[in-house]
Design an enzyme around this catalytic site. Sequence first.
Site, short mmCIF file in Angstrom:
data_model
loop_
_atom_site.label_atom_id
_atom_site.label_comp_id
_atom_site.label_asym_id
_atom_site.label_seq_id
_atom_site.Cartn_x
_atom_site.Cartn_y
_atom_site.Cartn_z
N LYS A 80 -17.58 -1.99 -2.45
CA LYS A 80 -16.22 -1.78 -2.97
C LYS A 80 -15.69 -3.14 -3.38
CE LYS A 80 -13.49 1.84 -3.35
NZ LYS A 80 -13.83 3.28 -3.39
N GLY B 217 -14.35 3.08 -11.06
CA GLY B 217 -12.90 3.03 -10.88
C GLY B 217 -12.48 3.38 -9.48
N ASP B 218 -11.24 3.14 -9.18
CA ASP B 218 -10.57 3.55 -7.94
C ASP B 218 -9.07 3.40 -8.24
OD1 ASP B 218 -11.23 4.21 -4.94
OD2 ASP B 218 -9.62 2.76 -4.81
#
Length: 453
Positions: A126, A165-166
């Site tokens: 992440k 994406g996030d």
Amino acid sequence: MIDYVNAFMARLQAANPGEAEFHQAVAEVVGSVALVFDRHPEYRAAKILERMVEPERTVIFRVPWMDDQGEMRVNRGYRVQMSSAIGPYKGGLRFHPSVNLGIFKFLAFEQIFQNSLTTLPMGGAKGGSDFDPKGKSNNEVMRFCQSFMGELFRHIGPDRDIPAGDIGVGGREIGYLFGQYKRLAGEFSGVLTGKGLNWGGVHFRPQSSGYGCVYFAAEMLATRGETLAGKTCLVSGSGNVSQYAIEKILQLGGKVVTVSDSDGYIFDEEGIDAGKLAYVMELKNLRRGRIKAYADKYKGAVFTPADRSRADNPLWGHEADCAFPCATQNEIGAADAENLLRGGVRLVAEGAHRPTCSEGVALFLDSGILYAPGKAAGAGGAAISGLEMAQNGMRTNWTKEEMDRRLAGIMKNIHAACLQYAERFGTPGNYVNGANIGGFLKVADAMIDQGLV
Ligand code: NDP
Ligand code: 2IT
């Protein structure tokens, strides 16, 4: 075993001070995996968990950029590469002012298990930045993304680390990031997922996290002979995951009465129908507006501003059958979990990562409602990203119907795996233990096969 768990957590907290979200995420997994260690001491002896909580690599870097007024700005960039046991590092990028190293470690750790559950060969990672895209022009976002990728490109690649994406990173940001990677690396490759349809993207990536979460919920309800038809649902957030969770709930005959952003939430007693959802999508995705505007347009709806001095969020206080937290971590506190149970909720399916605090999770599990953690119910996005990687490798293009069929199949399999592992380790119906154990075993076995890595 309780001594082992306590000693493990004490060491983790001492080695990673102040990283509350990371501690919380690890504590939950350790609690579940202790059930495995009871029967299989070889995993404990191989120090699998001790290795898993130490990132393989963490990169923190400066991101200088210039705003539209010509002023110099600087943000901090991160990439936490947590595990490459079963595939290249994989996980989203989050642009939000609240992020820090502990949050990225928690998210990268969660991603190991979520990606493992998809059954596709992806490790866990992440990253992102404390940059806030809200209120920035397209040019500012582009300059930021180009500077961010100016460093990140050294650490990623289609066989090495594939970001996506996030929160705060959608199609626009992925486009700017991809363009800069392509220039710097001198290659057109599947280095990011969530790409545009006509330049390597897959059909259905935008829908996948939200649809997948609702497919998972439908599977859970089916175990009790129920469907979503006629059920009243609370949804939080109004971004990518929420929008498509709402769309699928409507398609399956449910009624959605809430939607939110960080400024507050909307309660629409009549229900958010397809027309109102189209308005939310246009408001959020094109005009990049605030959810408050919904109550100006639809007079029956009520906007309640966020009040962070309160112990509860009134969004979770409305009577409903199902809840779909799709905004951010710890958005359901202990008081909210109590309110949800009091309001009649019989199912909670998490689209976000760890939106329920630990006390809330314990309350849900004790109550016997259907409760699915985000690493299982929210795995649809990661799964379709895995298929985007496969599509890029094969230089092919699958149809929309094919992707939806595969998504539904993957969510069904994850649901079945959760129940199967929960049952096998003596906690039938506990989706938390099922997801943690199912995700863990595949990664642990790979680590043993690969020697001391
Ligand atoms: P978006 O940026 O599209 O939407 C996020 C939504 O959550 C917005 O409505 C945002 O409000 C709200 N939000 C964000 N932070 C906060 C906060 N601190 N307090 C209150 N509201 C907040 O992100 P996504 O929809 O992509 O992600 C939502 C969740 O789902 C995250 O937890 C993410 O990790 C998870 N997820 C995402 C996947 C994906 O593929 N994108 C896949 C699986 C899970 P505002 O606009 O005011 O910031
Ligand atoms: O949280 C998530 O699952 C994501 N943000 C997407 C991960 C991915 O690699 O698509």
